[in-house]
Design a protein around this motif. Sequence first.
Motif, mmCIF file in Angstrom:
data_model
loop_
_atom_site.group_PDB
_atom_site.id
_atom_site.type_symbol
_atom_site.label_atom_id
_atom_site.label_comp_id
_atom_site.label_asym_id
_atom_site.label_seq_id
_atom_site.Cartn_x
_atom_site.Cartn_y
_atom_site.Cartn_z
ATOM 1 N N PHE A 595 43.996 36.738 32.996
ATOM 2 C CA PHE A 595 44.605 36.223 34.351
ATOM 3 C C PHE A 595 43.901 36.327 35.508
ATOM 4 N N ARG A 596 44.181 35.586 36.584
ATOM 5 C CA ARG A 596 43.468 35.728 37.891
ATOM 6 C C ARG A 596 43.764 36.855 38.600
ATOM 7 N N GLY A 597 43.352 37.769 39.042
ATOM 8 C CA GLY A 597 43.572 38.841 39.735
ATOM 9 C C GLY A 597 43.175 39.051 41.176
ATOM 10 N N SER A 598 43.000 39.858 41.910
ATOM 11 C CA SER A 598 42.658 40.142 43.160
ATOM 12 C C SER A 598 41.366 39.653 43.416
ATOM 13 N N LEU A 599 41.162 38.860 44.544
ATOM 14 C CA LEU A 599 39.969 38.495 44.742
ATOM 15 C C LEU A 599 39.265 37.321 43.969
ATOM 16 N N GLY A 600 40.200 36.890 43.211
ATOM 17 C CA GLY A 600 39.766 35.754 42.232
ATOM 18 C C GLY A 600 39.000 36.192 40.971
ATOM 19 N N VAL A 601 39.228 37.593 40.786
ATOM 20 C CA VAL A 601 38.612 38.012 39.673
ATOM 21 C C VAL A 601 39.420 38.012 38.167
ATOM 22 N N TYR A 602 38.958 37.184 37.271
ATOM 23 C CA TYR A 602 39.853 37.030 36.111
ATOM 24 C C TYR A 602 39.484 38.533 35.092
ATOM 25 N N LYS A 603 40.964 39.013 34.695
ATOM 26 C CA LYS A 603 40.950 40.047 34.048
ATOM 27 C C LYS A 603 41.615 39.885 32.723
ATOM 28 N N GLU A 604 41.412 40.476 31.765
ATOM 29 C CA GLU A 604 42.169 40.726 30.401
ATOM 30 C C GLU A 604 43.628 41.143 30.385
#
Length: 646
Positions: A595-604
């Motif tokens: 999913f796209r988290g804070s500052l556009g960083v993708y996390k599992e």
Amino acid sequence: MYQPELVAILVLLLVPLLAAVLLAVLNRDNLRTGIVGIASAVIIATSLYLAWSALSGPVVIALEYAKQIGVWLFIVEIAVALAIIVLSLKYRRMLPLVLGAVQLLLICIMELFYAESVSMSAAFVVNDFTAIMVLIIGIIGTLICVYALGYMKDYHHHQESVPQRKAYFFAMLFVFLTAMFGIVLSNSLMWILCFWEVTTLCSFLLIGYSKTPEAVTNSFRAVWMNLVGGIAFTLAIISLLNIDPTGSSVLGITDIIHYPDMAALTIPAALIAIAGLTKAAQMPFSSWLTGAMVAPTPVSALLHSSTMVKAGVYLLVVFAPIFSQTAVGTALAFIGLFTFVITSALAISQSNAKKVLAYSTIANLGLITTCAGIGTPTAVLAAILLIIFHAVAKALLFLCVGAVEHRIDSRDIEDMDGLLVRLPLLATMMVIGICGMYLAPFGMLISKWTAVVAFLSAPFGWAFVIMLAFGSALTIFFWTKWLGKLFMRMSGPPAAAAVLHVSEKIPVVVMGALTIVCCIGFIGIIHQFIDPYLTSIYPGYIDTATVAVLDNVLMLGIMFVILAVLIAAAHAGSKSGRTLAPYLCGRGVDEAGRFRGSLGVYKEAKSSNYYLSEYFGEDVLMKPACIISILIIIVMFVLAFLGVMI
């Protein structure tokens, strides 16, 4: 005169011993497989025959050469005590050394000053309860030995630093079985004591199998705590012989439970309670069993399901009529139920699957201990049901966890997500085992309902019911979060194809089938085995608890069908399982499920269970729980010296 039942008893005592000698000498895998297979088949067949023989009435065996056997058993006790002393000296462990020396001294005193005048009415007695224990040891115990054939190959592949001592390992497993058969088949407390001490030594040697510093430390903790129980057991026998120097009315189990003056037995009863508490790993002695989890999984399964801890509750349940309506029994019941609540809470804080199983074992043994302390017929009925259902379900779970650990390189519950897709057979068996521990229509729930019926008529019954309800709520918490992990998988690559050894697959499947069979046939178990046993030890016994259980049979049957359909559907669907992107309430998800988290960083996307270690952790609960349980034990002995009856 030829006695087929005596032959069967000798087979159960000698075949495991012979197998142990052969396994110790013949250190080749193909020979080991043959010996374990043949010995297991003989033991299972003989156990079934002896249990069938007991259905027509108790089997009572008197031996003319009982005194000579007693001398040999005394020599075995001396050897066990000396072995513990020598190993304590080798590893410089003072507490086991001192306790081993005390036990050696007490054994010699008992033999030199009391044994000569002792007479024995019966050497072996096989009643309906004994038959149940024989089946548990003979079937579950030997299946664990068969499972160990494949498991130990993987164990040494994963634990390359551990020296291969499989000949020693399998020999100890079968010596363990001999000792357990000796405990449940012997009628004399002096004989039982010998086999009791052998289980202490075997568990000590098996827990320390890997010889790592942790394993050595935990093995010595197990031995000194169980030596406390052994010393208490020996003192109980000596105190009984002071009541009757011949032992004819107080040393045989069949005699002592019908002793006319129960008030005179309060001190021996308190000492026997301590022996049972230590072997059953009740508070404050529980840490030896959780420490035993460093041993290979077959050892854990054997300790928890069919040996060692079951010896502790077996002794307590056998002496339940002595505990009934006494202050000692009430104190014992409080210790058991307090252990049930505390260890159920401690299980919540654990993510290590073997530790969860360890704490849940101690909790269920606590419930059995409570029933034994209450000592009424309904309470004993509940205790025996708990022993049966716990043995099959917990053995199944340990075997599954051991096999899963070698396939995913972890025993952490958080790593078991989606096992129904990754390892469908093992996961299905694990679902059956977990459901068997706490869901209707499985036997543990039926047993707890029977326990509630027993608690309502006991002194302080209202407090027992409240504690049982609270502890059961805690068990629902930790079993449900584990069960949920098996069904749910957030992301990650599919697991590589896993091959399960035949020697592992057969015991796992058979154990799963036994869990279901016992739950379906619990009414037959009650009527064929438990009711006749209760009738023989409680004059005027009326089976009211079974009627209460029968009222719920229809509801349980419907729930069983629903659960069976769910498990079958999950197992069938797992062959074509799909990985779907997690739903995150509109949050952007890429094709890999991140999913796209804070500052556009993708996390599992991940999920994990609550463990609430700040409330239920070992550091928080263990110390005060031990203090409280020690205080209850002190109160129990004070009341025993006062000879208080309730």
